[in-house]
Scaffold this motif. Structure first.
Motif, PDB file in Angstrom:
ATOM      1  N   GLY A  55      53.796  57.254  31.832  1.00 55.85           N
ATOM      2  CA  GLY A  55      52.357  56.976  31.821  1.00 55.85           C
ATOM      3  C   GLY A  55      52.060  55.508  32.054  1.00 55.85           C
ATOM      4  O   GLY A  55      51.123  55.160  32.787  1.00 55.85           O
ATOM      5  N   ALA A  56      52.853  54.638  31.449  1.00 60.07           N
ATOM      6  CA  ALA A  56      52.656  53.196  31.630  1.00 60.07           C
ATOM      7  C   ALA A  56      52.880  52.801  33.087  1.00 60.07           C
ATOM      8  O   ALA A  56      52.149  51.953  33.635  1.00 60.07           O
ATOM      9  N   MET A  57      53.849  53.412  33.727  1.00 57.99           N
ATOM     10  CA  MET A  57      54.106  53.122  35.139  1.00 57.99           C
ATOM     11  C   MET A  57      52.942  53.624  35.998  1.00 57.99           C
ATOM     12  O   MET A  57      52.553  52.979  36.983  1.00 57.99           O
ATOM     13  N   MET A  58      52.358  54.762  35.597  1.00 52.16           N
ATOM     14  CA  MET A  58      51.196  55.267  36.318  1.00 52.16           C
ATOM     15  C   MET A  58      50.028  54.294  36.173  1.00 52.16           C
ATOM     16  O   MET A  58      49.341  53.980  37.149  1.00 52.16           O
ATOM     17  N   VAL A  59      49.812  53.794  34.957  1.00 53.91           N
ATOM     18  CA  VAL A  59      48.746  52.808  34.722  1.00 53.91           C
ATOM     19  C   VAL A  59      49.006  51.556  35.559  1.00 53.91           C
ATOM     20  O   VAL A  59      48.087  51.020  36.192  1.00 53.91           O
ATOM     21  N   ALA A  60      50.250  51.101  35.600  1.00 53.49           N
ATOM     22  CA  ALA A  60      50.586  49.904  36.378  1.00 53.49           C
ATOM     23  C   ALA A  60      50.278  50.105  37.860  1.00 53.49           C
ATOM     24  O   ALA A  60      49.722  49.209  38.518  1.00 53.49           O
ATOM     25  N   THR A  61      50.591  51.255  38.371  1.00 59.90           N
ATOM     26  CA  THR A  61      50.300  51.570  39.766  1.00 59.90           C
ATOM     27  C   THR A  61      48.794  51.545  40.006  1.00 59.90           C
ATOM     28  O   THR A  61      48.310  51.002  41.005  1.00 59.90           O
ATOM     29  N   ASN A  62      48.042  52.133  39.067  1.00 59.91           N
ATOM     30  CA  ASN A  62      46.578  52.135  39.174  1.00 59.91           C
ATOM     31  C   ASN A  62      46.029  50.718  39.164  1.00 59.91           C
ATOM     32  O   ASN A  62      45.097  50.396  39.920  1.00 59.91           O
ATOM     33  N   ILE A  63      46.582  49.861  38.323  1.00 53.24           N
ATOM     34  CA  ILE A  63      46.130  48.467  38.249  1.00 53.24           C
ATOM     35  C   ILE A  63      46.327  47.768  39.595  1.00 53.24           C
ATOM     36  O   ILE A  63      45.429  47.069  40.074  1.00 53.24           O
ATOM     37  N   VAL A  64      47.481  47.953  40.194  1.00 55.29           N
ATOM     38  CA  VAL A  64      47.740  47.320  41.497  1.00 55.29           C
ATOM     39  C   VAL A  64      46.713  47.789  42.520  1.00 55.29           C
ATOM     40  O   VAL A  64      46.109  46.988  43.229  1.00 55.29           O
ATOM     41  N   ASN A  65      46.507  49.101  42.594  1.00 53.35           N
ATOM     42  CA  ASN A  65      45.549  49.634  43.572  1.00 53.35           C
ATOM     43  C   ASN A  65      44.140  49.117  43.327  1.00 53.35           C
ATOM     44  O   ASN A  65      43.437  48.745  44.272  1.00 53.35           O
ATOM     45  N   ASN A  66      43.726  49.105  42.063  1.00 50.42           N
ATOM     46  CA  ASN A  66      42.367  48.660  41.744  1.00 50.42           C
ATOM     47  C   ASN A  66      42.197  47.156  41.942  1.00 50.42           C
ATOM     48  O   ASN A  66      41.210  46.714  42.527  1.00 50.42           O
ATOM     49  N   ALA A  67      43.139  46.364  41.456  1.00 48.03           N
ATOM     50  CA  ALA A  67      43.013  44.905  41.537  1.00 48.03           C
ATOM     51  C   ALA A  67      43.058  44.405  42.980  1.00 48.03           C
ATOM     52  O   ALA A  67      42.340  43.477  43.340  1.00 48.03           O
ATOM     53  N   LEU A  68      43.894  45.044  43.790  1.00 46.08           N
ATOM     54  CA  LEU A  68      44.051  44.592  45.171  1.00 46.08           C
ATOM     55  C   LEU A  68      43.170  45.370  46.141  1.00 46.08           C
ATOM     56  O   LEU A  68      43.203  45.110  47.348  1.00 46.08           O
ATOM     57  N   GLU A  69      42.379  46.303  45.608  1.00 46.81           N
ATOM     58  CA  GLU A  69      41.485  47.124  46.415  1.00 46.81           C
ATOM     59  C   GLU A  69      42.206  47.714  47.624  1.00 46.81           C
ATOM     60  O   GLU A  69      41.732  47.658  48.768  1.00 46.81           O
ATOM     61  N   VAL A  70      43.360  48.317  47.335  1.00 45.41           N
ATOM     62  CA  VAL A  70      44.145  48.960  48.388  1.00 45.41           C
ATOM     63  C   VAL A  70      43.307  50.100  48.973  1.00 45.41           C
ATOM     64  O   VAL A  70      42.665  50.856  48.242  1.00 45.41           O
ATOM     65  N   GLU A  71      43.298  50.197  50.284  1.00 43.47           N
ATOM     66  CA  GLU A  71      42.495  51.219  50.956  1.00 43.47           C
ATOM     67  C   GLU A  71      43.119  52.602  50.804  1.00 43.47           C
ATOM     68  O   GLU A  71      44.340  52.758  50.849  1.00 43.47           O
ATOM     69  N   LEU A  72      42.253  53.588  50.679  1.00 43.56           N
ATOM     70  CA  LEU A  72      42.663  54.983  50.625  1.00 43.56           C
ATOM     71  C   LEU A  72      43.306  55.354  51.953  1.00 43.56           C
ATOM     72  O   LEU A  72      42.769  55.042  53.027  1.00 43.56           O
ATOM     73  N   ASP A  73      44.448  56.000  51.901  1.00 46.83           N
ATOM     74  CA  ASP A  73      45.113  56.453  53.117  1.00 46.83           C
ATOM     75  C   ASP A  73      44.265  57.534  53.781  1.00 46.83           C
ATOM     76  O   ASP A  73      43.673  58.389  53.105  1.00 46.83           O
ATOM     77  N   GLU A  74      44.221  57.506  55.082  1.00 48.97           N
ATOM     78  CA  GLU A  74      43.363  58.409  55.843  1.00 48.97           C
ATOM     79  C   GLU A  74      43.624  59.875  55.505  1.00 48.97           C
ATOM     80  O   GLU A  74      42.688  60.666  55.390  1.00 48.97           O
ATOM     81  N   TYR A  75      44.872  60.262  55.318  1.00 49.41           N
ATOM     82  CA  TYR A  75      45.195  61.670  55.066  1.00 49.41           C
ATOM     83  C   TYR A  75      44.614  62.183  53.746  1.00 49.41           C
ATOM     84  O   TYR A  75      44.522  63.392  53.541  1.00 49.41           O
ATOM     85  N   LEU A  76      44.182  61.297  52.859  1.00 49.63           N
ATOM     86  CA  LEU A  76      43.617  61.704  51.571  1.00 49.63           C
ATOM     87  C   LEU A  76      42.095  61.828  51.590  1.00 49.63           C
ATOM     88  O   LEU A  76      41.497  62.334  50.635  1.00 49.63           O
ATOM     89  N   GLY A  77      41.458  61.384  52.633  1.00 46.73           N
ATOM     90  CA  GLY A  77      39.999  61.332  52.689  1.00 46.73           C
ATOM     91  C   GLY A  77      39.304  62.639  52.336  1.00 46.73           C
ATOM     92  O   GLY A  77      38.299  62.649  51.615  1.00 46.73           O
ATOM     93  N   ALA A  78      39.805  63.751  52.807  1.00 45.85           N
ATOM     94  CA  ALA A  78      39.160  65.043  52.564  1.00 45.85           C
ATOM     95  C   ALA A  78      39.259  65.493  51.108  1.00 45.85           C
ATOM     96  O   ALA A  78      38.538  66.390  50.691  1.00 45.85           O
ATOM     97  N   TYR A  79      40.132  64.877  50.324  1.00 44.42           N
ATOM     98  CA  TYR A  79      40.355  65.286  48.938  1.00 44.42           C
ATOM     99  C   TYR A  79      39.601  64.421  47.930  1.00 44.42           C
ATOM    100  O   TYR A  79      39.696  64.635  46.731  1.00 44.42           O
ATOM    101  N   ARG A  80      38.887  63.483  48.428  1.00 48.44           N
ATOM    102  CA  ARG A  80      38.170  62.546  47.574  1.00 48.44           C
ATOM    103  C   ARG A  80      37.147  63.256  46.691  1.00 48.44           C
ATOM    104  O   ARG A  80      36.445  64.157  47.166  1.00 48.44           O
ATOM    105  N   ALA A  81      37.043  62.868  45.427  1.00 53.08           N
ATOM    106  CA  ALA A  81      36.064  63.461  44.515  1.00 53.08           C
ATOM    107  C   ALA A  81      34.668  63.079  44.962  1.00 53.08           C
ATOM    108  O   ALA A  81      34.446  61.993  45.505  1.00 53.08           O
ATOM    109  N   LYS A  82      33.721  63.945  44.715  1.00 53.39           N
ATOM    110  CA  LYS A  82      32.329  63.692  45.121  1.00 53.39           C
ATOM    111  C   LYS A  82      31.787  62.391  44.539  1.00 53.39           C
ATOM    112  O   LYS A  82      31.119  61.641  45.208  1.00 53.39           O
TER     113      LYS A  82
END
Length: 180
Positions: free
Chosen positions: A147-174
Motif C-alpha cells: 500500500g505504501a508503494m502504491m501511495v508513493a506511485t500516486n504521489i509521483v504521478n500527482n506531484a509531477l502531473e504525469v499525463e494519462l496514457d492515451e490507452y486509458l482515456g476511455a476508462y476515465r471516471a466521469k
C-alpha cells in the motif's frame, strides 16, 4: 501538461535505454509514469518494486482484491493515472468500479487502503484490530508495504502531473473529466 517530460527512446542514456528495454519485456509497455521515472533510474527501480510486493500479497489476497485495494488507494489520493489504470482492469473484468459489491473481508482491505492514503496514514485502532484478526503479522507488513508503494506511485504521478496514457482515456471516471 506534465511538469517533467518522459524520456523518449531516441534521447536516453545507455542506462535509461537498458531500463526501457527491460521494462518493455517485463511490463509489456512503458507508460508515461515509467518513462518519467526513468529521469531518475534509482527512483524508477525503487517504485518498480511495487510489482514484487504485489506478487507477495496477491497469493493470499487474490488478484481481484489486490486490484481493488490498489484502486481504493489510488482513488483516495485522487491519482488520475493509477485510479484509471485499475478502473480499466475492473471494467474489463465486468465490474463497475463505482459500485463494487464487497464482502466483509474485502471491505476491510479497502478500508485499510483508504486509511493508508489519508494524511499521515493513521490507521484507526478498531480497523487495525479487525485487520489483525484476519491477517498474520507478516501479511499485514507486506500489505502495508504494498500500500505504501502504491501511495508513493500516486504521489509521483500527482506531484509531477504525469499525463494519462492515451490507452486509458476511455476508462476515465466521469468525475475526472476536469482539465488536467
Amino acid at each position: 501538461m506534465p511538469r517533467i517530460r518522459p524520456v523518449e527512446p531516441d534521447d536516453v542514456t545507455p542506462e535509461q535505454w537498458a531500463a526501457l528495454e527491460a521494462g518493455e519485456t517485463r511490463f509489456g509497455r512503458m507508460t508515461n509514469m515509467k518513462r518519467t521515472l526513468l529521469r531518475a533510474p534509482v527512483g524508477y527501480d525503487a517504485l518498480m518494486m511495487w510489482y514484487d510486493l504485489r506478487d507477495v500479497v496477491q497469493p493470499w489476497l487474490g488478484e481481484r482484491l489486490t486490484v481493488i485495494f490498489s484502486h481504493a488507494i489510488s482513488s483516495e489520493t485522487d491519482c488520475l493515472i493509477c485510479s484509471t489504470f485499475f478502473r480499466r482492469i475492473l471494467i474489463d473484468w465486468g465490474d463497475d468500479p463505482d459500485v463494487l459489491t464487497l464482502d466483509e473481508r474485502e471491505q476491510l482491505v479497502v478500508d485499510f487502503g483508504r486509511a493508508l492514503s489519508t494524511q499521515f496514514s493513521r490507521v484507526p485502532p478498531e480497523l487495525y484490530k479487525r485487520l489483525s484478526a484476519e491477517f498474520s503479522d507478516e501479511q499485514i507488513v507486506a500489505l502495508t508495504s504494498f500500500g505504501a508503494m502504491m501511495v508513493a506511485t500516486n504521489i509521483v504521478n500527482n506531484a509531477l502531473e504525469v499525463e494519462l496514457d492515451e490507452y486509458l482515456g476511455a476508462y476515465r471516471a466521469k468525475e475526472d473529466e476536469r482539465a488536467r
